[in-house]
Design a protein around this motif. Structure first.
Motif, PDB file in Angstrom:
ATOM      1  N   TYR A 261       0.940  -1.217  -0.100  1.00  0.00           N
ATOM      2  CA  TYR A 261      -0.087  -0.124  -0.086  1.00  0.00           C
ATOM      3  C   TYR A 261       0.787   1.286  -0.038  1.00  0.00           C
ATOM      4  O   TYR A 261       0.747   2.033  -0.865  1.00  0.00           O
ATOM      5  CB  TYR A 261      -0.871   0.031   1.322  1.00  0.00           C
ATOM      6  N   TRP A 262       1.763   1.248   1.242  1.00  0.00           N
ATOM      7  CA  TRP A 262       2.847   2.375   1.012  1.00  0.00           C
ATOM      8  C   TRP A 262       3.558   2.519  -0.267  1.00  0.00           C
ATOM      9  O   TRP A 262       3.677   3.853  -0.572  1.00  0.00           O
ATOM     10  CB  TRP A 262       3.645   2.543   2.234  1.00  0.00           C
ATOM     11  N   ARG A 263       4.183   1.499  -0.710  1.00  0.00           N
ATOM     12  CA  ARG A 263       4.710   1.509  -2.241  1.00  0.00           C
ATOM     13  C   ARG A 263       3.891   2.438  -3.119  1.00  0.00           C
ATOM     14  O   ARG A 263       4.526   3.106  -3.770  1.00  0.00           O
ATOM     15  CB  ARG A 263       5.149   0.214  -2.512  1.00  0.00           C
ATOM     16  N   ARG A 264       2.650   1.866  -3.165  1.00  0.00           N
ATOM     17  CA  ARG A 264       2.064   2.409  -4.188  1.00  0.00           C
ATOM     18  C   ARG A 264       1.494   3.950  -3.788  1.00  0.00           C
ATOM     19  O   ARG A 264       1.580   4.993  -4.876  1.00  0.00           O
ATOM     20  CB  ARG A 264       0.404   1.866  -4.327  1.00  0.00           C
ATOM     21  N   MET A 265       1.541   4.276  -2.665  1.00  0.00           N
ATOM     22  CA  MET A 265       1.159   5.523  -2.162  1.00  0.00           C
ATOM     23  C   MET A 265       2.395   6.620  -2.310  1.00  0.00           C
ATOM     24  O   MET A 265       2.164   7.714  -2.949  1.00  0.00           O
ATOM     25  CB  MET A 265       0.920   5.768  -0.768  1.00  0.00           C
ATOM     26  N   TRP A 266       3.472   6.163  -2.343  1.00  0.00           N
ATOM     27  CA  TRP A 266       4.814   6.872  -2.476  1.00  0.00           C
ATOM     28  C   TRP A 266       5.473   6.799  -3.725  1.00  0.00           C
ATOM     29  O   TRP A 266       6.453   7.371  -3.998  1.00  0.00           O
ATOM     30  CB  TRP A 266       5.684   6.721  -1.188  1.00  0.00           C
ATOM     31  N   ASP A 267       4.889   5.653  -4.405  1.00  0.00           N
ATOM     32  CA  ASP A 267       5.705   5.161  -5.693  1.00  0.00           C
ATOM     33  C   ASP A 267       7.129   4.782  -5.257  1.00  0.00           C
ATOM     34  O   ASP A 267       7.975   5.192  -6.079  1.00  0.00           O
ATOM     35  CB  ASP A 267       5.700   6.352  -6.795  1.00  0.00           C
ATOM     36  N   VAL A 268       7.190   4.001  -4.482  1.00  0.00           N
ATOM     37  CA  VAL A 268       8.647   3.655  -4.017  1.00  0.00           C
ATOM     38  C   VAL A 268       9.042   2.319  -4.813  1.00  0.00           C
ATOM     39  O   VAL A 268       8.273   1.310  -4.805  1.00  0.00           O
ATOM     40  CB  VAL A 268       8.909   3.416  -2.538  1.00  0.00           C
ATOM     41  N   GLN A 269      10.101   1.993  -5.364  1.00  0.00           N
ATOM     42  CA  GLN A 269      10.455   0.851  -6.208  1.00  0.00           C
ATOM     43  C   GLN A 269      11.181   0.036  -5.016  1.00  0.00           C
ATOM     44  O   GLN A 269      11.654   0.378  -3.980  1.00  0.00           O
ATOM     45  CB  GLN A 269      11.558   1.323  -7.090  1.00  0.00           C
TER      46      GLN A 269
END
Length: 110
Positions: free
Chosen positions: A99-107
């Motif tokens: 979820y947070w990856r998507r939120m922050w667009d972190v690879q």
């Protein structure tokens, strides 16, 4: 409950109801009134791993503590007891992390 500061068994799935309460208060840091609700629902170590956020909210545990519990439970199941904590964030893969990856667009690191 006079089992204060007793070392918890390394395998969370073996915890008794009282030990889950102890973990919730000492490790997760939620108030006793909320930890007591887990006891009331007979949540032992095995049941702990089946909980969803909805379950916790049904137990009348506020959103804040229930979020902390869910994060901590994910840490337990992912880290086998000795979860590596980096900067206060438990790094266990899960829906939370996704979820947070998507939120922050972190690879992903690798």
């Amino acid at each position: 409950g006079s089992i204060n500061m007793t070392a918890l068994p390394p395998d969370p799935k073996g915890w008794l109801v009282e030990q889950v309460k102890q973990w919730a208060m000492e490790e997760v840091g939620i108030k006793e009134e909320h930890a007591a609700k887990l006891v009331k629902q007979e949540i032992d170590g095995r049941a702990l791993h089946t909980l969803t956020k909805l379950d916790l909210e049904r137990c009348d545990i506020p959103i804040g503590p229930s979020g902390l519990l869910m994060e901590a439970i994910e840490g337990l199941s992912g880290g086998g007891g000795s979860s590596s904590v980096a900067g206060g964030v438990v790094l266990s893969e899960g829906p939370f992390v996704e979820y947070w990856r998507r939120m922050w667009d972190v690879q992903p690191a690798d």
